[in-house]
Write an enzyme that holds these catalytic residues in place. Structure first.
Site, PDB file in Angstrom:
ATOM      1  N   HIS A  12       0.822  -1.234   0.000  1.00 14.40           N
ATOM      2  CA  HIS A  12       0.000   0.000   0.000  1.00 14.40           C
ATOM      3  C   HIS A  12       0.853   1.279   0.000  1.00 14.40           C
ATOM      4  CE1 HIS A  12      -0.071  -0.454   4.675  1.00 14.40           C
ATOM      5  NE2 HIS A  12       0.932   0.321   4.316  1.00 14.40           N
ATOM      6  N   HIS A  59      -1.495   4.918   9.737  1.00 16.58           N
ATOM      7  CA  HIS A  59      -0.116   5.432   9.849  1.00 16.58           C
ATOM      8  C   HIS A  59      -0.077   6.784  10.550  1.00 16.58           C
ATOM      9  CE1 HIS A  59       0.069   2.606   6.460  1.00 16.58           C
ATOM     10  NE2 HIS A  59       1.358   2.520   6.637  1.00 16.58           N
ATOM     11  N   HIS A 192       9.968  -4.128   3.782  1.00 16.70           N
ATOM     12  CA  HIS A 192      10.467  -2.762   3.606  1.00 16.70           C
ATOM     13  C   HIS A 192      10.805  -2.141   4.951  1.00 16.70           C
ATOM     14  CE1 HIS A 192       6.101  -1.952   4.130  1.00 16.70           C
ATOM     15  NE2 HIS A 192       6.294  -0.643   4.192  1.00 16.70           N
ATOM     16  N   GLU A 239       4.090  -5.135   8.518  1.00 18.23           N
ATOM     17  CA  GLU A 239       2.703  -4.970   8.043  1.00 18.23           C
ATOM     18  C   GLU A 239       2.148  -6.254   7.417  1.00 18.23           C
ATOM     19  OE1 GLU A 239       2.833  -0.214   6.829  1.00 18.23           O
ATOM     20  OE2 GLU A 239       3.062  -1.716   5.271  1.00 18.23           O
TER      21      GLU A 239
HETATM   22  C1  DHB Z   1       6.159   3.312   1.860  1.00 17.13           C
HETATM   23  C2  DHB Z   1       5.586   2.075   2.195  1.00 17.13           C
HETATM   24  C3  DHB Z   1       4.563   1.993   3.148  1.00 17.13           C
HETATM   25  O1  DHB Z   1       3.981   0.827   3.535  1.00 17.13           O
HETATM   26  C4  DHB Z   1       4.070   3.154   3.747  1.00 17.13           C
HETATM   27  O2  DHB Z   1       3.027   3.038   4.599  1.00 17.13           O
HETATM   28  C5  DHB Z   1       4.637   4.377   3.440  1.00 17.13           C
HETATM   29  C6  DHB Z   1       5.671   4.460   2.503  1.00 17.13           C
HETATM   30  C7  DHB Z   1       7.231   3.439   0.840  1.00 17.13           C
HETATM   31  O3  DHB Z   1       7.835   2.439   0.422  1.00 17.13           O
HETATM   32  O4  DHB Z   1       7.484   4.565   0.374  1.00 17.13           O
HETATM   33 FE    FE Z   2       2.586   1.160   5.341  1.00 19.52          FE
END
Ligand code: DHB
Ligand code: FE
Length: 278
Positions: A12, A59, A192, A239
């Protein structure tokens, strides 16, 4: 009894909202990501869900560090999208399904989940963008129930607890006296990490193993503690708890309709799966 059609899971990343607003879907950077959704939309056109139960993580838009529920369920007639600071255009409000929300809330509390009930709830990119990816035309055609899992402020609920929540959601859907067709969505991940020494961290072998596990052994990831999941997937890769909960809400075996995995979208290993209840 409502019918559970299956589960949809996707990353997302906020930048997706910018790409949609600017019409960049065919550009080389974005095409491998957006093309992954085409077979899933064809499946959705065929099975026509009425309602989406959406596991996502806020978030810092609706909940902030001063008040952070572990699990929160929306019970509003509609959910407004807002931008928590990415400069994204907002999407039209999403229709709620209050009678399903209250059925779910009653079931979860009876099953001893101490949830927070939200009769007003703003939804951020983690809720809005996946729905736009699955249903790109016009306002979202399905009614929605947001189920928010804290992955922002420690301590986080364990993978095992998120699976238990997902199963309880599945029970609530099975006992919902309705002829509506439901799809369960989980948004977030895959690996990530946005900040700190390991910013940019991605773990493709783990992500692929995790995706396969949702079909073959859906509770595989419950063997890992939260610190182990952070180590393996990054501080935001955790997540993936949303994927686990969504899969657990779909009872029995599933059939893969389609899946896609593409590195990177922004800082994220972008994964997507559509799993039909068998
Ligand atoms: C990114 C990924 C995320 O899950 C998020 O909530 C905000 C930013 C990203 O990779 O930029
Ligand atoms: Fe996120």
């Amino acid at each position: 009894m409502a019918r559970i059609l299956g589960g949809l899971t996707t990353s997302h990343v906020p930048a997706i909202g910018g790409a949609i607003a600017k019409g960049l879907q065919q550009q080389p950077y974005w095409k491998p990501f957006f093309d992954g959704f085409l077979p899933v939309r064809a499946w959705l056109d065929e099975v026509k869900p009425d309602v989406a139960m959406v596991f996502y993580n806020d978030h810092g838009l609706n909940f902030f560090l001063d008040k952070m529920p572990t699990f929160a369920v929306g019970a509003a007639p509609e959910y407004r999208n807002a931008d928590e600071g990415w400069g994204l255009p907002t999407l039209p409000p999403f229709q709620g399904a209050p009678e399903l929300s209250w059925h779910l809330i009653n079931h979860l509390v009876a099953r001893e989940f101490d949830i927070t009930t939200c009769q007003e709830m703003l939804v951020d990119h983690a809720f809005a963008l996946p729905l736009k990816l699955f249903w790109p035309e016009g306002p979202c055609p399905v009614r929605t129930v947001p189920v928010c899992i804290n992955t922002v402020q420690f301590p986080l609920p364990s993978a095992r607890r998120c699976v238990a929540l997902g199963k309880a959601v599945g029970e609530a859907l099975a006992s919902w006296d309705s002829d509506q067709k439901v799809v369960v969505i989980g948004t977030g991940g895959l690996s990530h990490q946005l900040d700190g020494e390991r910013a940019g961290f991605i773990n493709k072998p783990f992500d692929l193993k995790f995706m396969q596990s949702l079909i073959e052994e859906p509770e595989w990831a419950t063997r890992f503690s939260i610190p182990e999941l952070v180590e393996k997937t990054g501080t935001q890769g955790v997540e993936l708890l949303m994927w686990l909960a969504a899969r657990a809400a779909v009872p029995g075996p599933v059939r893969r309709v389609h899946s896609n995995y593409h590195i990177p979208i922004s800082n994220t290993a972008a994964g997507m799966m559509a799993l039909a209840a068998a």
